[in-house]
Design a protein around this motif. Structure first.
Motif, PDB file in Angstrom:
ATOM      1  N   LYS A  55      -8.316  66.199  12.933  1.00 58.03           N
ATOM      2  CA  LYS A  55      -9.657  66.585  12.345  1.00 58.03           C
ATOM      3  C   LYS A  55     -10.106  67.760  12.981  1.00 58.03           C
ATOM      4  CE  LYS A  55     -13.971  64.373  12.627  1.00 58.03           C
ATOM      5  NZ  LYS A  55     -15.157  63.093  13.131  1.00 58.03           N
ATOM      6  N   LEU A  56     -10.660  68.665  12.278  1.00 58.40           N
ATOM      7  CA  LEU A  56     -11.278  69.811  12.810  1.00 58.40           C
ATOM      8  C   LEU A  56     -10.432  70.732  13.278  1.00 58.40           C
ATOM      9  CD1 LEU A  56     -14.688  68.253  14.008  1.00 58.40           C
ATOM     10  CD2 LEU A  56     -14.065  69.489  11.649  1.00 58.40           C
ATOM     11  N   GLY A  57      -9.173  70.652  13.041  1.00 53.66           N
ATOM     12  CA  GLY A  57      -8.144  71.465  13.750  1.00 53.66           C
ATOM     13  C   GLY A  57      -7.313  70.923  14.945  1.00 53.66           C
ATOM     14  N   VAL A  58      -7.725  69.843  15.447  1.00 51.77           N
ATOM     15  CA  VAL A  58      -7.397  69.022  16.546  1.00 51.77           C
ATOM     16  C   VAL A  58      -6.479  67.908  15.965  1.00 51.77           C
ATOM     17  CG1 VAL A  58      -7.971  67.874  18.610  1.00 51.77           C
ATOM     18  CG2 VAL A  58      -9.430  69.738  17.998  1.00 51.77           C
ATOM     19  N   LYS A  59      -4.979  67.780  16.647  1.00 46.07           N
ATOM     20  CA  LYS A  59      -4.349  66.776  16.268  1.00 46.07           C
ATOM     21  C   LYS A  59      -4.164  65.844  17.415  1.00 46.07           C
ATOM     22  CE  LYS A  59       0.620  65.748  15.209  1.00 46.07           C
ATOM     23  NZ  LYS A  59       1.816  66.734  15.233  1.00 46.07           N
ATOM     24  N   ILE A  60      -4.549  64.560  17.041  1.00 48.54           N
ATOM     25  CA  ILE A  60      -4.409  63.398  18.123  1.00 48.54           C
ATOM     26  C   ILE A  60      -3.763  62.209  17.796  1.00 48.54           C
ATOM     27  CG2 ILE A  60      -6.165  61.809  19.216  1.00 48.54           C
ATOM     28  CD1 ILE A  60      -8.656  63.458  18.088  1.00 48.54           C
ATOM     29  N   LYS A  88     -16.054  64.161  24.027  1.00 54.49           N
ATOM     30  CA  LYS A  88     -16.572  64.653  22.428  1.00 54.49           C
ATOM     31  C   LYS A  88     -16.324  65.926  22.337  1.00 54.49           C
ATOM     32  CE  LYS A  88     -19.746  60.999  21.033  1.00 54.49           C
ATOM     33  NZ  LYS A  88     -21.056  60.438  20.965  1.00 54.49           N
ATOM     34  N   VAL A  89     -15.383  66.498  21.322  1.00 49.89           N
ATOM     35  CA  VAL A  89     -15.301  68.200  21.646  1.00 49.89           C
ATOM     36  C   VAL A  89     -15.783  68.246  20.211  1.00 49.89           C
ATOM     37  CG1 VAL A  89     -13.203  69.789  21.221  1.00 49.89           C
ATOM     38  CG2 VAL A  89     -12.901  67.705  22.722  1.00 49.89           C
ATOM     39  N   TYR A  90     -16.605  69.347  20.417  1.00 49.75           N
ATOM     40  CA  TYR A  90     -17.419  69.953  19.357  1.00 49.75           C
ATOM     41  C   TYR A  90     -16.885  71.414  19.158  1.00 49.75           C
ATOM     42  CZ  TYR A  90     -21.070  66.404  20.028  1.00 49.75           C
ATOM     43  OH  TYR A  90     -21.687  65.215  19.950  1.00 49.75           O
ATOM     44  N   PRO A  91     -16.088  71.794  18.005  1.00 49.40           N
ATOM     45  CA  PRO A  91     -15.616  73.121  17.590  1.00 49.40           C
ATOM     46  C   PRO A  91     -16.708  74.071  17.069  1.00 49.40           C
ATOM     47  CG  PRO A  91     -14.411  71.371  16.491  1.00 49.40           C
ATOM     48  CD  PRO A  91     -15.548  70.441  16.983  1.00 49.40           C
ATOM     49  N   ASP A  92     -16.870  75.070  17.604  1.00 52.44           N
ATOM     50  CA  ASP A  92     -17.994  76.091  17.643  1.00 52.44           C
ATOM     51  C   ASP A  92     -18.158  76.083  16.091  1.00 52.44           C
ATOM     52  OD1 ASP A  92     -18.049  76.566  19.967  1.00 52.44           O
ATOM     53  OD2 ASP A  92     -17.517  78.664  19.967  1.00 52.44           O
ATOM     54  N   GLY A  93     -19.263  76.209  15.353  1.00 51.29           N
ATOM     55  CA  GLY A  93     -19.770  76.427  14.150  1.00 51.29           C
ATOM     56  C   GLY A  93     -19.706  74.747  13.266  1.00 51.29           C
ATOM     57  N   SER A  94     -19.504  73.921  14.083  1.00 45.73           N
ATOM     58  CA  SER A  94     -19.408  72.353  13.421  1.00 45.73           C
ATOM     59  C   SER A  94     -20.360  71.640  13.953  1.00 45.73           C
ATOM     60  CB  SER A  94     -18.095  72.079  13.514  1.00 45.73           C
ATOM     61  OG  SER A  94     -18.040  70.654  12.643  1.00 45.73           O
ATOM     62  N   ASN A  95     -20.953  70.841  13.298  1.00 49.30           N
ATOM     63  CA  ASN A  95     -21.881  69.787  13.771  1.00 49.30           C
ATOM     64  C   ASN A  95     -21.053  68.436  14.120  1.00 49.30           C
ATOM     65  OD1 ASN A  95     -24.201  71.258  13.763  1.00 49.30           O
ATOM     66  ND2 ASN A  95     -24.687  70.817  11.470  1.00 49.30           N
ATOM     67  N   GLU A  96     -20.040  68.458  13.641  1.00 45.24           N
ATOM     68  CA  GLU A  96     -18.934  67.416  13.771  1.00 45.24           C
ATOM     69  C   GLU A  96     -18.213  67.398  15.161  1.00 45.24           C
ATOM     70  OE1 GLU A  96     -16.585  65.893  10.383  1.00 45.24           O
ATOM     71  OE2 GLU A  96     -17.486  67.453   9.255  1.00 45.24           O
ATOM     72  N   VAL A 151      -3.307  67.910  20.529  1.00 45.39           N
ATOM     73  CA  VAL A 151      -3.067  69.123  20.481  1.00 45.39           C
ATOM     74  C   VAL A 151      -4.215  70.183  19.825  1.00 45.39           C
ATOM     75  CG1 VAL A 151      -1.467  71.068  19.330  1.00 45.39           C
ATOM     76  CG2 VAL A 151      -0.661  68.601  19.895  1.00 45.39           C
ATOM     77  N   PHE A 152      -4.478  71.181  20.762  1.00 44.87           N
ATOM     78  CA  PHE A 152      -5.680  72.220  20.465  1.00 44.87           C
ATOM     79  C   PHE A 152      -5.262  73.594  19.863  1.00 44.87           C
ATOM     80  CE2 PHE A 152      -7.478  69.226  23.598  1.00 44.87           C
ATOM     81  CZ  PHE A 152      -8.846  68.880  22.980  1.00 44.87           C
ATOM     82  N   PRO A 153      -5.389  73.866  19.072  1.00 46.73           N
ATOM     83  CA  PRO A 153      -4.871  75.149  18.369  1.00 46.73           C
ATOM     84  C   PRO A 153      -5.114  76.461  19.236  1.00 46.73           C
ATOM     85  CG  PRO A 153      -6.668  74.510  17.053  1.00 46.73           C
ATOM     86  CD  PRO A 153      -6.650  73.527  18.108  1.00 46.73           C
ATOM     87  N   LYS A 154      -4.177  77.507  19.350  1.00 49.91           N
ATOM     88  CA  LYS A 154      -4.637  78.831  19.857  1.00 49.91           C
ATOM     89  C   LYS A 154      -5.989  79.414  19.233  1.00 49.91           C
ATOM     90  CE  LYS A 154      -2.995  83.135  20.885  1.00 49.91           C
ATOM     91  NZ  LYS A 154      -1.721  84.104  20.708  1.00 49.91           N
ATOM     92  N   GLY A 155      -6.966  79.757  19.963  1.00 50.75           N
ATOM     93  CA  GLY A 155      -7.989  80.526  19.390  1.00 50.75           C
ATOM     94  C   GLY A 155      -9.229  79.600  19.074  1.00 50.75           C
ATOM     95  N   MET A 156      -9.099  78.148  19.265  1.00 52.56           N
ATOM     96  CA  MET A 156     -10.214  77.289  19.304  1.00 52.56           C
ATOM     97  C   MET A 156     -11.120  77.634  20.291  1.00 52.56           C
ATOM     98  SD  MET A 156     -10.170  73.371  18.811  1.00 52.56           S
ATOM     99  CE  MET A 156     -11.555  72.307  18.147  1.00 52.56           C
ATOM    100  N   SER A 157     -12.529  77.607  20.047  1.00 56.08           N
ATOM    101  CA  SER A 157     -13.652  77.474  20.869  1.00 56.08           C
ATOM    102  C   SER A 157     -14.494  76.479  20.473  1.00 56.08           C
ATOM    103  CB  SER A 157     -14.299  78.931  20.587  1.00 56.08           C
ATOM    104  OG  SER A 157     -13.686  80.172  20.803  1.00 56.08           O
ATOM    105  N   CYS A 158     -14.941  75.613  21.651  1.00 50.85           N
ATOM    106  CA  CYS A 158     -15.389  74.687  21.242  1.00 50.85           C
ATOM    107  C   CYS A 158     -16.471  74.203  22.502  1.00 50.85           C
ATOM    108  CB  CYS A 158     -14.453  73.403  21.056  1.00 50.85           C
ATOM    109  SG  CYS A 158     -13.384  73.158  22.539  1.00 50.85           S
ATOM    110  N   THR A 159     -16.966  73.054  22.587  1.00 47.17           N
ATOM    111  CA  THR A 159     -17.786  72.555  23.519  1.00 47.17           C
ATOM    112  C   THR A 159     -17.289  71.199  23.911  1.00 47.17           C
ATOM    113  OG1 THR A 159     -19.833  73.741  22.864  1.00 47.17           O
ATOM    114  CG2 THR A 159     -20.274  71.865  24.764  1.00 47.17           C
ATOM    115  N   TRP A 160     -17.086  71.116  25.386  1.00 43.29           N
ATOM    116  CA  TRP A 160     -16.548  69.621  25.769  1.00 43.29           C
ATOM    117  C   TRP A 160     -17.707  68.868  26.159  1.00 43.29           C
ATOM    118  CZ3 TRP A 160     -11.459  67.775  28.363  1.00 43.29           C
ATOM    119  CH2 TRP A 160     -10.524  68.412  27.333  1.00 43.29           C
TER     120      TRP A 160
END
Length: 147
Positions: A56-61, A106-114, A125-134
């Motif tokens: 989901k949103l580039g994050v594999k869980i 809750k991890v909020y990827p930059d540019g997403s309200n989800e 697994v978090f992808p290289k280059g991902m910016s987010c708020t923990w």
């Protein structure tokens, strides 16, 4: 639907159906070793089927990965990191795989309200280059590995 009931000396199988009670129950006498072996096989199957993987949103869980996978990855030898409940921005300069021992985030990827919610027992697994708020609601204790 079948039901299995086991004691140290017998195994009882019953099936709910339209058959008579005599035809729906089967009693098998087993040794304690055979019962243990059956219970052990059922446990292994149950543990492996409880693992689920989502992306989901580039994050594999992977929730509840089997211990064999954690051992194969040498997760318990990875460094550990933790934090108390807090909220902070983060950018992944490399791909990170982590295993949460404790916590809820809750991890909020930059540019997403989800958001993506992760917690204890998750292999993430978090992808290289991902910016987010923990947004950490329960303190985190995790093993992590950068690739």
């Amino acid at each position: 639907m079948a039901c299995i009931s086991a004691s140290s000396s017998s195994l009882l199988l019953s099936k709910q159906s339209t058959l008579s009670p005599r035809e729906t129950k089967l009693s098998i006498n087993l040794s304690a070793t055979q019962c243990f072996s059956i219970r052990r096989r059922v446990s292994v199957v149950r543990a492996e089927t409880m693992s689920t993987t989502i992306e989901k949103l580039g994050v594999k869980i992977e929730r509840n990965p089997p211990e064999s996978k954690l051992t194969e990855l040498a997760v318990r030898q990875w460094p550990k990191w933790g934090c108390p409940p807090s909220k902070f921005p983060w950018t992944y300069s490399a791909k990170e795989t982590c295993y949460l021992l404790e916590g809820k985030v809750k991890v909020y990827p930059d540019g997403s309200n989800e958001f993506v919610e992760i917690g204890a027992g998750d292999l993430v697994v978090f992808p290289k280059g991902m910016s987010c708020t923990w947004d950490v609601s329960v303190g985190v204790d995790k093993h992590y590995n950068f690739e």
